[in-house]
Design a protein around this motif. Sequence first.
Motif, PDB file in Angstrom:
ATOM      1  N   THR A 182       0.835  -1.203   0.000  1.00 37.63           N
ATOM      2  CA  THR A 182       0.000   0.000   0.000  1.00 37.63           C
ATOM      3  C   THR A 182       0.870   1.253   0.000  1.00 37.63           C
ATOM      4  N   ALA A 183       1.883   1.262   0.848  1.00 39.60           N
ATOM      5  CA  ALA A 183       2.789   2.415   0.903  1.00 39.60           C
ATOM      6  C   ALA A 183       3.483   2.602  -0.441  1.00 39.60           C
ATOM      7  N   SER A 184       3.886   1.521  -1.048  1.00 39.33           N
ATOM      8  CA  SER A 184       4.598   1.586  -2.327  1.00 39.33           C
ATOM      9  C   SER A 184       3.729   2.181  -3.436  1.00 39.33           C
ATOM     10  N   VAL A 185       2.494   1.708  -3.547  1.00 42.31           N
ATOM     11  CA  VAL A 185       1.646   2.185  -4.651  1.00 42.31           C
ATOM     12  C   VAL A 185       1.077   3.576  -4.409  1.00 42.31           C
ATOM     13  N   ILE A 242       5.062   3.865   5.399  1.00 38.47           N
ATOM     14  CA  ILE A 242       4.406   2.733   6.059  1.00 38.47           C
ATOM     15  C   ILE A 242       3.734   3.208   7.341  1.00 38.47           C
ATOM     16  N   THR A 243       4.345   4.146   8.033  1.00 42.25           N
ATOM     17  CA  THR A 243       3.754   4.696   9.254  1.00 42.25           C
ATOM     18  C   THR A 243       2.404   5.344   8.963  1.00 42.25           C
ATOM     19  N   GLU A 287      -3.606   5.036   9.090  1.00 44.67           N
ATOM     20  CA  GLU A 287      -4.925   4.981   8.435  1.00 44.67           C
ATOM     21  C   GLU A 287      -5.582   3.634   8.701  1.00 44.67           C
ATOM     22  N   ARG A 288      -4.786   2.571   8.676  1.00 43.99           N
ATOM     23  CA  ARG A 288      -5.317   1.233   8.919  1.00 43.99           C
ATOM     24  C   ARG A 288      -5.859   1.143  10.343  1.00 43.99           C
ATOM     25  N   ALA A 289      -5.142   1.736  11.287  1.00 41.51           N
ATOM     26  CA  ALA A 289      -5.575   1.720  12.683  1.00 41.51           C
ATOM     27  C   ALA A 289      -6.877   2.499  12.882  1.00 41.51           C
ATOM     28  N   SER A 290      -7.153   3.452  12.001  1.00 45.51           N
ATOM     29  CA  SER A 290      -8.395   4.222  12.110  1.00 45.51           C
ATOM     30  C   SER A 290      -9.586   3.460  11.541  1.00 45.51           C
TER      31      SER A 290
END
Length: 146
Positions: A35-38, A43-44, A49-52
């Motif tokens: 996800t970070a790459s695209v 990554i942080t 965002e994933r944690a939200s």
Amino acid sequence: MKIYKKLAVSLTVLGMLGIAGTAYAAVNQTPADITASVTGQSITAVNQERASGKTYGTIAKEAGKLKEFQAQMLEQKKAILDQRVNDGQLTQQQADQIYTAIKSNQALCDGTGNCSGLMGGQSMGRGTGNRMGSGKGMGCRLGLYP
């Protein structure tokens, strides 16, 4: 002459370890890494965002990169399946069936984890399972990690 033979053997072994390490790294790329790459995010930032409560697919979709995310996830899962075939954990026929199911489910995924009405699927994610840590889950995890 012996020194050159030892040097050649040492370089060959180091080269093989480098190739194996690269292959291992490719198979162990996380959904957050992809996800970070695209999306071009760190990554942080992706993990925040994933944690939200957002799925990785949603994060990629909001960045206009859902198709790229899906393509890289499919490539990652293919690498995992190939490794499991090489390790003797799956037959090639089993791997092909799983890959086909992943590809089919991914075509229905909209990035939210809902899979446009799919009843459930099998995750290729990590979890508490066999010694390799493969887990099973519900939703469209065959095509996208939530």
